[in-house]
Every structure is written in structure tokens, then in C-alpha cells.
Scaffold this motif. Structure first.
Motif, PDB file in Angstrom:
ATOM      1  N   UNK A  32      13.822  89.517 -11.116  1.00  0.00           N
ATOM      2  CA  UNK A  32      14.854  90.499 -11.442  1.00  0.00           C
ATOM      3  C   UNK A  32      16.162  89.785 -11.735  1.00  0.00           C
TER       4      UNK A  32
ATOM      5  N   UNK B 102       7.800  88.824  -1.878  1.00  0.00           N
ATOM      6  CA  UNK B 102       9.211  89.108  -1.575  1.00  0.00           C
ATOM      7  C   UNK B 102      10.166  88.073  -2.144  1.00  0.00           C
TER       8      UNK B 102
ATOM      9  N   UNK C  64       9.655  88.707  -6.729  1.00  0.00           N
ATOM     10  CA  UNK C  64      10.203  89.925  -7.331  1.00  0.00           C
ATOM     11  C   UNK C  64      11.720  89.825  -7.480  1.00  0.00           C
ATOM     12  N   UNK C  65      12.459  89.511  -6.400  1.00  0.00           N
ATOM     13  CA  UNK C  65      13.914  89.400  -6.586  1.00  0.00           C
ATOM     14  C   UNK C  65      14.300  88.275  -7.545  1.00  0.00           C
TER      15      UNK C  65
ATOM     16  N   UNK D 137      17.229  83.429  -1.702  1.00  0.00           N
ATOM     17  CA  UNK D 137      16.340  84.564  -1.444  1.00  0.00           C
ATOM     18  C   UNK D 137      15.345  84.204  -0.349  1.00  0.00           C
TER      19      UNK D 137
END
Lengths: 266, 283
Positions: free
Chosen positions: A209, A202, A205-206, A177
Motif C-alpha cells: 500500500x 501483516x 500488505x502495508x 512496519x
């Protein structure tokens, strides 16, 4: 980048120590730690040095790798040594302005340093020669008696092994990421603290998830295989003591006896 | 606008017990406006290779030149390079993080330090390029379908207006319709915008259909670098590497073995159909 981080720091070689049962090694580490606190003479420490040196030789792990773990306690080591060195009363050896070094202080400081270094080295031998999974298996078996008083030993160890298993996956994911966002011009290095914290959004968050997605998938996969906790569950590789473990236990007990003997006699 | 790779080597975990060659002496030049396909078995070094092209990974030795400039030179602006060489990773939808589609696409151009108007204009342009209209702008990226998510992620890279677009298996895990949509959009970008495309894919059919040049990687080394037609003639060697030629190539070779008089470099179904029909009419 992140790929270079080694976690669980297991060193994959084949040695007599690697092949021991994790319970034997857990017991050995415990014995070694106790012996360090029992020892209070130069002879005790000498015996501990010989034992540790012998075990390190047997592990076939390069010594430089072993010492790497010491970097983490360097500050702690310096603080405790200087406290003992300067603040112990007794026969004065050197006096510089307000700093005073005593014979007793020197002695305690040296013993303290050796004790701390050996504590870390002793447990490093354990983590370098035992895979995280063996370690949790060993702990689960050794602490099994706690299950009788209602501690969910199996569940805790299952959670531990899952967490350990997922560390490399999440590290890899973070790496991926991070690179993807860097390809979009993200900057994780420069800026002040607030900008740096903001730049983590940034990435985090990914990552969260995906961690949740993986957790749900894993839970589903475990249920599909009828997992329902520890009761009545057998193992694919049950821990079984071999003759080398008996020898190791013998050596460990002998070592403990010698250390106690030295402490009592001297 | 060219990318030149010279004697590129990459070793993972250099100097440890786990060191492993990922790339071995790779050389090539990609000219402006090319559509290059990159194929190779899993672990052949394709993904490692493309991460060198925009400076995300640093080579153990060798050099990468973008427009003649060595990207490893002191003071080279990596951020600018990354805006010129857009890289879309595998499963790019996992990089989405914003509350709505539009702000997520704005992330790239905003990092370039552009004015707000310019950022938004680029985001609009990029979203329209991937075929997402204004009704999507305010939606959460996490509520879209797989194919739509992926298009948002690709738009996020396109909004930086790259000159070269590298895509790592952009169609993995999509249904046939989502796949065709993505590939058609990419081919459209190549044709209409003249964008240089480097496409990593496992589908030989897609390669035969879209790529003008094919680079084949095996065990970190470049094995073939030629037009797809030429590369697929080596289908037996490709099979040894765990790859294959398009299925139609096998049909063509089988027919030739049975005495059909057709060319041996047919790689798309349309070409093969025409050739077979022509041969039948003759006979």
C-alpha cells in the motif's frame, strides 16, 4: 536489523578511481572482462593481476570490503573448479579410487578459478567506486545510440534510477512496519514455512500500500514539474570527460593491447 | 511497575565506517502511573530510546529493567514485555493490513495466544476506549479518515492491555480536532485506567497541559528531566537545541521584563490568565 544492509554497495571515499567518469569506468570494466577471456597463459594472468592490484590500490577501498563480494560465488566457484579438476583428460598426476587429477585439469581449474574471481573483483571495483546514479547516467549516455532504433533509453534509465533511489526508502519502511507489528506481538522468526509465509501478510500488505502511495505521489510531483520524458531534456550535472579520463582511456587501451599481444606472442 | 534505564548506549552501524552514536549514557526511572513527556529535536534519539523500552532495539551497552527484571537476561520473554509495554509508532495507520477494523484490532491479542472470546472482548473494549462504535467494526480500515485510522491503530495496541503506553507523536499530521480527540483519549486512559504514559511530541503546549514530567533529549543525551514548569524555565537553552517553550511562557517572560509581578513558571494559558488578572487587580 534491516538497517544494516548496504545496497548498491557504494563505498564513499575520495580516490582517483571514484572521480573518473562512469563511462570511463564502464569501458574499463568491459576491457578487463574481455582481457580475461583473451588471456590463456600464466603471463597474461600475471599482467591482469598487476593491473587489477594497481587499480584496487588506487580506489582506497579496504581489500576486505572488496573480497566480500566473492562470498556470493563461492559455491559456483567450487563446482566449476571440481568439474574441471576431475573431468579433464590428459596426463594423470594423482589417482584416488575413481577420482583422477590430470595436469591439464589442474591447469584449467586454476585458470578458471582465477578468471571467475577476477571477473567478480573487476566488477566490484566498478560498483564500489560509482554511485548507482552515476552508473545509470553512464549507461544512459553510453547506450544512447540505441535510442535511434526505438529503444526508450532515457525512460529505462529513469526507471532504473527511481528504483534504485527507492530501495533504501522501502528497506526503511519494511523495518518500520516490521517493528510496529512486532510491537503488536507479531513473530517473523519462528514457525514452519507455512506459518512464516502467513506471518508476512501483516508486513507485505502495508508495504505494498505504501509503495503504491509513494509511486502515485512521485508521479504527481514529476508531472507538477512538467516532466514529459527524455526528448530535449538537459541534465543538472552533464557527464563531461576530464583530462584524467583521457589518461584512463589511454591506460585501458594500452592494457588491452598488452593482453592481446601476450596472447598472440605466447 | 517501573521502567528503569541504566547507562544506555546505542550506536548505529557499530564497527563500520558509518558508525554513529544514537544514545549516550541515558539513565532514568519511570514509576507506575506517571505521564512522561519526551521531547527533543529530530535526530535527538527519542525514537531510538523508546524502541529500547519494549526490546525492539538492543542497546550497545547498558541495561533496561522492567519491574526490576533485566530485559536482556537470557530467556526473558520479549513477547510478554511487548504486550505489557505497548508502543504506538509514528503514523501508526501505516501498519493496518486487515480487511476490516475489528480483525485488525484483534491481531495483537491473537498473537498473545488468547482464546477467541477473550480476543474479541479485548478488541471491543479497545475500540470503545478510542471512541469507535460497532458501526465501524466491519469497515475497511483503508476507507476511514486519517484521525479514525489512527484511532484504530492505537486500539490495536490497547487491545493487548498494556500497563505502559508509549506513543511517538500520535498527533502528527492530524487536524486540530483529531489532535484534541486523540490527546483527550490518552489523558483519559491515564486518569481512569491508571496507565503509565510516555508521550513523544513536538508540541510544548500539549506537554505543558498533559505531562507531569518532561524528559528532554539532545544529541542522544538526556539534558533535562523535571516537571514541565521547571524545564520550561530553561527556555533559552531549549531554543539552542531547536526546541522552544510554550508560547505563553514567552508572553509571561516579556511581561515580567516590563515589570509585571507574575510568577515565572506559568506554562498554560489558563494559569497565565489567572496570574495576569490577579496582578492587574492588585495594581
Amino acid at each position: 536489523m534491516l538497517r544494516d544492509i548496504t545496497l548498491g554497495q557504494y563505498y564513499p571515499v575520495d580516490s582517483p578511481v571514484h572521480r573518473l567518469d562512469p563511462r570511463t569506468k564502464l569501458f574499463g570494466t568491459m576491457v578487463f572482462i574481455i582481457s580475461l577471456f583473451v588471456a590463456d597463459s600464466i603471463w597474461g594472468y600475471l599482467a591482469a593481476t598487476v593491473a587489477l592490484g594497481l587499480v584496487i590500490r588506487l580506489t582506497k577501498v579496504p581489500f576486505s570490503f572488496m573480497v566480500r563480494g566473492l562470498r556470493g560465488i563461492l559455491v559456483l566457484l567450487l563446482i566449476s573448479v571440481s568439474f574441471n579438476l576431475f573431468l579433464t583428460d590428459g596426463q594423470v598426476l594423482v589417482q584416488l579410487w575413481i577420482f583422477r587429477i590430470t595436469w591439464e585439469g589442474l591447469r584449467t581449474a586454476a585458470f578458471m578459478a582465477v578468471r571467475l574471481i577476477y571477473l567478480v573483483l573487476g566488477s566490484t571495483v566498478m560498483t564500489l567506486t560509482t554511485t548507482p546514479n552515476e552508473l545509470t547516467d553512464g549507461l544512459e549516455k553510453s547506450l544512447g545510440f540505441l535510442g535511434k532504433v526505438g529503444v526508450p533509453v532515457h525512460e529505462i534509465s529513469m526507471m532504473m534510477s527511481i528504483a534504485l533511489r527507492f530501495i533504501p526508502i522501502l528497506v526503511e519502511e519494511t523495518d518500520k512496519i516490521m517493528k510496529a507489528q512486532m510491537a503488536r506481538g507479531a513473530d517473523f522468526e519462528s514457525g514452519n514455512l507455512i506459518q512464516k509465509a502467513k506471518a508476512m501478510v501483516p508486513l507485505l500488505v502495508p508495504l505494498f500500500i505504501s509503495a503504491f502511495r509513494r509511486a502515485t505521489d512521485l508521479a504527481m510531483a514529476m508531472e507538477a514539474r512538467c516532466y514529459r520524458g527524455g526528448s530535449g531534456r538537459t541534465k543538472m550535472k552533464p557527464l563531461r570527460y576530464q583530462s584524467r579520463d583521457r589518461i584512463a582511456y589511454g591506460a585501458e587501451l594500452l592494457y588491452l593491447a598488452v593482453m592481446i599481444g601476450l596472447a598472440v606472442v605466447l | 511497575m517501573s521502567i528503569k534505564v541504566e547507562h544506555l548506549n546505542h550506536i548505529y552501524g557499530e564497527g563500520t565506517a558509518f558508525s554513529q552514536y544514537a544514545l549516550k549514557d541515558v539513565n532514568f526511572t519511570i514509576e507506575d502511573g506517571e505521564f512522561v513527556g519526551l521531547i527533543g529535536h529530530t535526530g535527538s534519539g527519542k525514537s531510538t530510546l523508546i524502541q529500547h523500552l519494549n526490546g525492539l532495539l538492543r542497546a550497545s551497552s547498558g541495561a533496561v529493567y522492567y519491574n526490576g527484571e533485566n530485559i536482556y537476561a537470557d530467556g526473558y520473554d520479549m513477547k510478554k514485555l511487548r504486550s505489557k509495554v505497548g508502543l504506538v509508532f509514528q503514523y501508526p495507520e501505516y501498519q493496518l493490513f486487515e480487511v476490516d477494523v475489528f480483525s485488525d484490532v484483534c491481531f495483537g491479542p491473537r498473537n498473545l495466544g488468547l482464546e477467541k472470546e477473550e480476543v474479541e472482548a479485548r478488541a471491543r473494549e479497545a475500540l470503545s476506549l478510542v471512541g469507535l462504535d460497532e458501526s465501524f467494526y466491519a469497515q475497511s480500515p483503508f476507507e476511514l479518515s486519517g484521525g479514525q485510522k489512527r484511532r484504530v491503530a492505537i486500539a490495536g495496541v490497547l487491545a493487548m492491555e498494556p500497563e505502559v503506553l508509549i506513543l511517538d507523536e500520535p498527533t502528527a499530521g492530524l487536524d486540530p480536532r483529531g489532535r484534541d480527540e486523540i490527546l483527550d483519549k490518552i489523558s483519559q486512559l491515564h486518569r481512569e485506567k491508571g496507565m503509565t504514559i510516555i508521550l513523544v511530541s513536538h508540541s510544548m503546549e500539549d506537554m505543558a497541559r498533559y505531562a507531569g514530567r518532561l524528559i528532554v533529549m539532545n544529541h542522544g543525551e538526556k539534558v533535562f528531566d523535571d516537571a514541565p514548569k521547571e524545564v520550561f524555565k530553561h527556555y533559552k537553552e531549549l531554543e539552542k537545541m531547536g526546541l522552544a517553550a510554550p508560547q505563553i511562557t514567552y508572553v509571561v517572560h516579556e511581561l515580567r521584563e516590563h515589570g509585571a509581578e507574575i510568577a515565572d513558571d506559568l506554562t498554560t494559558v489558563a494559569e497565565a490568565r489567572d496570574a495576569i488578572l490577579a496582578a492587574l487587580r492588585k495594581g
